[in-house]
Design a protein around this motif. Structure first.
Motif, mmCIF file in Angstrom:
data_model
loop_
_atom_site.group_PDB
_atom_site.id
_atom_site.type_symbol
_atom_site.label_atom_id
_atom_site.label_comp_id
_atom_site.label_asym_id
_atom_site.label_seq_id
_atom_site.Cartn_x
_atom_site.Cartn_y
_atom_site.Cartn_z
ATOM 1 N N MET A 1 5.475 -5.315 8.189
ATOM 2 C CA MET A 1 4.059 -5.400 7.821
ATOM 3 C C MET A 1 3.817 -4.817 6.423
ATOM 4 N N ALA A 2 4.432 -3.674 6.140
ATOM 5 C CA ALA A 2 4.240 -3.047 4.831
ATOM 6 C C ALA A 2 4.768 -3.946 3.712
ATOM 7 N N SER A 3 5.860 -4.660 3.972
ATOM 8 C CA SER A 3 6.425 -5.542 2.944
ATOM 9 C C SER A 3 5.497 -6.723 2.645
ATOM 10 N N LYS A 4 4.655 -7.079 3.623
ATOM 11 C CA LYS A 4 3.723 -8.189 3.426
ATOM 12 C C LYS A 4 2.372 -7.728 2.862
ATOM 13 N N ARG A 5 2.052 -6.436 2.974
ATOM 14 C CA ARG A 5 0.672 -6.008 2.712
ATOM 15 C C ARG A 5 0.483 -4.930 1.640
ATOM 16 N N ALA B 1 -4.844 5.099 -7.406
ATOM 17 C CA ALA B 1 -4.976 3.808 -6.725
ATOM 18 C C ALA B 1 -3.774 3.549 -5.826
ATOM 19 N N ILE B 2 -2.574 3.876 -6.314
ATOM 20 C CA ILE B 2 -1.352 3.668 -5.517
ATOM 21 C C ILE B 2 -1.351 4.610 -4.306
ATOM 22 N N GLU B 3 -1.729 5.868 -4.527
ATOM 23 C CA GLU B 3 -1.769 6.834 -3.409
ATOM 24 C C GLU B 3 -2.747 6.375 -2.330
ATOM 25 N N ASN B 4 -3.928 5.927 -2.745
ATOM 26 C CA ASN B 4 -4.917 5.439 -1.770
ATOM 27 C C ASN B 4 -4.418 4.204 -1.030
ATOM 28 N N ALA B 5 -3.688 3.337 -1.750
ATOM 29 C CA ALA B 5 -3.161 2.117 -1.123
ATOM 30 C C ALA B 5 -2.169 2.469 -0.010
ATOM 31 N N PHE B 6 -1.332 3.471 -0.224
ATOM 32 C CA PHE B 6 -0.399 3.911 0.815
ATOM 33 C C PHE B 6 -1.165 4.395 2.042
ATOM 34 N N LYS B 7 -2.237 5.170 1.807
ATOM 35 C CA LYS B 7 -3.042 5.678 2.924
ATOM 36 C C LYS B 7 -3.674 4.528 3.700
ATOM 37 N N LEU B 8 -4.230 3.549 2.987
ATOM 38 C CA LEU B 8 -4.864 2.404 3.655
ATOM 39 C C LEU B 8 -3.838 1.557 4.403
ATOM 40 N N MET B 9 -2.633 1.454 3.847
ATOM 41 C CA MET B 9 -1.554 0.726 4.542
ATOM 42 C C MET B 9 -1.211 1.432 5.850
ATOM 43 N N ASP C 1 -3.214 3.366 7.567
ATOM 44 C CA ASP C 1 -4.353 3.160 8.475
ATOM 45 C C ASP C 1 -4.288 1.784 9.130
ATOM 46 N N GLN C 2 -3.918 0.775 8.343
ATOM 47 C CA GLN C 2 -3.855 -0.583 8.893
ATOM 48 C C GLN C 2 -2.755 -0.703 9.956
ATOM 49 N N ILE C 3 -1.618 -0.068 9.698
ATOM 50 C CA ILE C 3 -0.534 -0.082 10.698
ATOM 51 C C ILE C 3 -1.018 0.584 11.984
ATOM 52 N N GLU C 4 -1.770 1.678 11.838
ATOM 53 C CA GLU C 4 -2.294 2.370 13.029
ATOM 54 C C GLU C 4 -3.266 1.475 13.796
ATOM 55 N N GLN C 5 -4.178 0.828 13.061
ATOM 56 C CA GLN C 5 -5.192 0.001 13.721
ATOM 57 C C GLN C 5 -4.582 -1.213 14.419
ATOM 58 N N SER D 1 -7.528 -8.367 5.563
ATOM 59 C CA SER D 1 -7.507 -8.862 6.935
ATOM 60 C C SER D 1 -6.256 -9.678 7.119
ATOM 61 N N ARG D 2 -5.789 -9.789 8.334
ATOM 62 C CA ARG D 2 -4.551 -10.538 8.541
ATOM 63 C C ARG D 2 -4.850 -12.002 8.844
#
Length: 423
Positions: free
Chosen positions: A84-88, A160-168, A170-174, A33-34
């Motif tokens: 955002m990606a650099s922070k998350r 784990a890294i691949e899933n993290a990219f996907k979740l990142m 998704d978060q940018i989209e949301q 969460s931010r």
């Protein structure tokens, strides 16, 4: 070392962290969460200068491990997604690794199925029953266990890294509206964990290892040309994504209406070579991939095919979304540091395309060796000086005819960011 100032807001962003991954206490972890401290449940990050022995001792009491992390984010159409990606992104990677704390520290093969309680220790995990719990298996039952795949610890980290990219992504989209995140970014991340480097690339940044003067590529660029067949195949399967404006076929040049009925060279999603086909009305549409080299574009719009963000990107003056063709998944390459004796001159170089557009691997290796030999092997600033020299040489010197390199060719017009990491 970052050279900004070539774009109004520096679209290159970078991150360097030491992250402690704590074993998950409950079967469900909180999502990033931010709000609050910007940290996730059970995620601790330390800047390198704050990572002292006392802190490491405190953490070792808690169940977990550290990873070291470096990442470059090359933004386009704004710096929001890159910031955002650099922070998350490292927090998402940490969150994905939390279920693996016990498994990665246990030398036995990873269990195929986890019990309901993720807190079970490695000994319990390895005793997950392979058969149904209701009674014994009759002797004449067909054994199905030879079909089980052996999964390595390494591939768990990659997943784990691949899933993290996907979740990142998704978060940018949301959060793109509330956080004002226009555009997208290429992402290149290096994770050092348990003696291995995992280099994950989504975009056209590049990583190379220079070991004993030898160059070892640790990524490949994803561009409309390198991913032509993947893009064409998606368009072939889902022609509605082309909005009746584009064709998935590739031709050596635009076709003129007067050439209808003639035979012209083409290739489709299954072909590496070229063949002739009779030109039909449909072939007059604009090609899905147009242009060559750095000028190649997907739907005449974007020159990279992997990265984070770009959820609102559309073809100019149309309602055709480009995101379905852009993948957020990285390619992850692994380098095992324990397999080699490394000397102080062996390094991993990460750079955004601002570096590689004007400098090739051999020239980078030359600069690395030239600068490192002019400093004492135990001088910690020698690696920073290499990064600085790489940036300076690629940006060039401002002359009457623009920024020029030593050979008088045009310098990089892009932001340039470089990490030089001693192995």
């Amino acid at each position: 070392v970052i050279n900004a100032g070539k774009s109004q807001h520096n679209e290159d962003q970078a991150c360097c962290e030491v992250v402690f991954v704590e074993r998950r206490h409950s079967s469900r972890g909180r999502l990033p969460s931010r709000e609050g401290s910007g940290e996730l449940d059970g995620v601790r990050t330390m800047h390198r200068q704050g990572h002292d022995g006392e802190g490491a001792q405190r953490e070792s009491v808690r169940k977990g491990f550290y990873f070291h992390y470096w990442a470059l984010f090359d933004g386009h159409a704004g710096s929001g997604a890159a910031v955002m990606a650099s922070k998350r992104l490292h927090l998402h990677i940490c969150e994905q690794l939390r279920d693996l704390v016990d498994i990665l520290q246990d030398p036995s093969p990873p269990p195929i199925c986890l019990p309901h309680d993720a807190r079970a220790g490695p000994a319990e995990l390895s005793r997950v029953p392979l058969t149904e719990d209701n009674g014994e298996v009759p002797n004449d039952a067909v054994p199905r266990f030879h079909l089980e795949k052996a999964v390595s610890h390494e591939s768990l980290v990659i997943g784990a890294i691949e899933n993290a990219f996907k979740l990142m992504d998704d978060q940018i989209e949301q959060e793109r509206v509330s956080q004002r995140l226009p555009g997208g970014c290429c992402a290149l991340a290096a994770v050092y964990l348990m003696g291995k480097f995992y280099v994950a690339n989504a975009g056209d940044s590049r990583a190379i290892i220079i070991r004993n003067g030898e160059i070892i590529p640790m990524s490949r660029e994803f561009t409309p040309e390198t991913e032509r067949q993947r893009l064409q195949f998606l368009a072939f399967l889902r022609p509605e994504l082309l909005g009746k404006e584009f064709t998935h076929l590739e031709f050596p040049r635009r076709i003129q209406p007067k050439e209808l009925g003639k035979k012209m060279l083409y290739r489709d999603q299954n072909m590496n070579g070229w063949a002739y086909k009779k030109i039909e009305e449909d072939d007059l549409k604009f090609p899905l991939i147009y242009g060559e080299g750095k000028k190649a574009r997907v739907m005449a719009t974007i020159g990279v095919t992997r990265g984070l963000g770009d959820h609102d990107l559309k073809v100019f003056s149309s309602n055709i979304h480009i995101k379905p063709f852009l993948s957020c998944f990285p390619e992850v390459r692994v380098y095992d540091l324990t397999q080699y004796e490394h000397c102080p001159d062996d390094v991993l170089v990460l750079g955004t395309d601002g570096l590689w557009d004007v400098t090739n691997d051999e020239e980078v290796a030359g600069v690395v060796m030239e600068v490192l030999t002019s400093y004492e092997p135990n001088d910690p600033c020698r690696y920073t000086m290499v990064a600085q020299e790489l940036v300076m040489r690629s940006r060039g010197v401002l002359k009457e005819r623009g920024w020029r390199l030593a050979n008088d060719k045009l310098g990089s017009g892009d932001d340039i960011s470089v990490f030089v990491i001693p192995l």
